[in-house]
Design an enzyme around this catalytic site. Sequence first.
Site, PDB file in Angstrom:
ATOM      1  N   ASP A   1       0.872  -1.182   0.000  1.00 50.08           N
ATOM      2  CA  ASP A   1       0.000   0.000   0.000  1.00 50.08           C
ATOM      3  C   ASP A   1       0.905   1.227   0.000  1.00 50.08           C
ATOM      4  O   ASP A   1       1.283   1.756   1.047  1.00 50.08           O
ATOM      5  CB  ASP A   1      -0.940  -0.015   1.206  1.00 50.08           C
ATOM      6  CG  ASP A   1      -2.047   1.022   1.079  1.00 50.08           C
ATOM      7  OD1 ASP A   1      -2.037   1.789   0.090  1.00 50.08           O
ATOM      8  OD2 ASP A   1      -2.930   1.069   1.955  1.00 50.08           O
ATOM      9  N   ALA A   2       1.289   1.635  -1.205  1.00 51.80           N
ATOM     10  CA  ALA A   2       2.303   2.683  -1.354  1.00 51.80           C
ATOM     11  C   ALA A   2       1.736   3.923  -2.045  1.00 51.80           C
ATOM     12  O   ALA A   2       2.334   4.993  -1.985  1.00 51.80           O
ATOM     13  CB  ALA A   2       3.480   2.139  -2.153  1.00 51.80           C
ATOM     14  N   LYS A   3       0.627   3.767  -2.724  1.00 58.91           N
ATOM     15  CA  LYS A   3      -0.077   4.875  -3.409  1.00 58.91           C
ATOM     16  C   LYS A   3       0.887   5.688  -4.265  1.00 58.91           C
ATOM     17  O   LYS A   3       1.007   6.899  -4.119  1.00 58.91           O
ATOM     18  CB  LYS A   3      -0.827   5.741  -2.393  1.00 58.91           C
ATOM     19  CG  LYS A   3      -1.834   4.912  -1.576  1.00 58.91           C
ATOM     20  CD  LYS A   3      -2.639   5.740  -0.623  1.00 58.91           C
ATOM     21  CE  LYS A   3      -3.597   4.911   0.196  1.00 58.91           C
ATOM     22  NZ  LYS A   3      -2.958   4.061   1.235  1.00 58.91           N
ATOM     23  N   ARG A   4       1.572   4.988  -5.189  1.00 54.89           N
ATOM     24  CA  ARG A   4       2.555   5.637  -6.049  1.00 54.89           C
ATOM     25  C   ARG A   4       1.924   6.093  -7.361  1.00 54.89           C
ATOM     26  O   ARG A   4       0.723   5.932  -7.578  1.00 54.89           O
ATOM     27  CB  ARG A   4       3.738   4.696  -6.315  1.00 54.89           C
ATOM     28  CG  ARG A   4       4.477   4.256  -5.059  1.00 54.89           C
ATOM     29  CD  ARG A   4       5.159   5.434  -4.354  1.00 54.89           C
ATOM     30  NE  ARG A   4       5.201   5.200  -2.913  1.00 54.89           N
ATOM     31  CZ  ARG A   4       6.276   4.908  -2.202  1.00 54.89           C
ATOM     32  NH1 ARG A   4       7.443   4.790  -2.777  1.00 54.89           N
ATOM     33  NH2 ARG A   4       6.204   4.741  -0.904  1.00 54.89           N
TER      34      ARG A   4
END
Length: 272
Positions: free
Chosen positions: A91-94
């Site tokens: 869950d890095a939302k890149r």
Amino acid sequence: MNKAALFEQIQKKQSFLCVGLDTDLSKIPSHLLVLDDPIFEFNKQIIDATADLAVAYKPNIAFYEALGAKGWESLKKTLDYIPQEIFTIADAKRGDIGNTSGLYAKAFFEQMDFDSITVAPYMGVDSVKPFLAFEDKWVILLALTSNEGSADFQLIESKYGKPLFQEVLEKSLDWGNTDNMMYVVGATRGEKIGEVRAIVPDHFFLVPGVGAQGGSLEEVAKYGMNASCGLLVNSSRGIIYASKGQDFASAARQEAQKLQEEMKDLLTRYCH
Ligand SMILES: O=c1ccn([C@@H]2O[C@H](COP(=O)(O)O)[C@@H](O)[C@H]2O)c(=O)[nH]1
């Protein structure tokens, strides 16, 4: 892992539970803090206690990168410890211009062997496609998030008279397919999950927001489940911080089990 293999795991475990590994040094039991790698030790015990109940684990990368090199090391050890058949989510939302997204993808899919990564759609197709170039890996695109601020942009009406989240869903439909794209849809937006499902009938959703954020699992299943389940429902704090004592792992198991039992019932009622 493709969609069919994920559904097979869901059927086998009668669960669509994703355990969120939002592991925070200020929240884990104090007896672990004397160890060399308290974050990994905590995660290891949580994984041991919940692996038969969960089909996915989702470390939120912020909790690890905030600790610098040591945090990345704990993350890698945690990822390598998760059993092979369990789906993993960074869950890095890149998401950035193409060449930069390509390097984010390499970081999470090659340096680390995550099955999937959460990606923000704001920069458009060329910021998302580099992640989709990796075989057997998934993009989980933010569609309708669980936080209050999601209304600031995601619910505003576009020039075509539709909420922005709907534009994101429609526009991204042909970027990937149901074997390499999922969408983030918050459990706190129960009333909207059916609207999202109508636009993307066959994709999996990653659904955060049950537990600590108060979303309803029953509503999520009622409006969001499809014939392949189509849901990975995440709970982080509600499971991993069920107790601050020596019994933290068994308390986490109890919380995970409550959700799994409810999920078993919901699968019988809505998965067809
Ligand atoms: O819309 C979103 C997208 C991501 N999250 C993340 O999921 C977990 C939720 O944690 P809880 O403790 O179960 O509330 C956390 O990592 C968030 O960053 C989200 O909540 N909503």
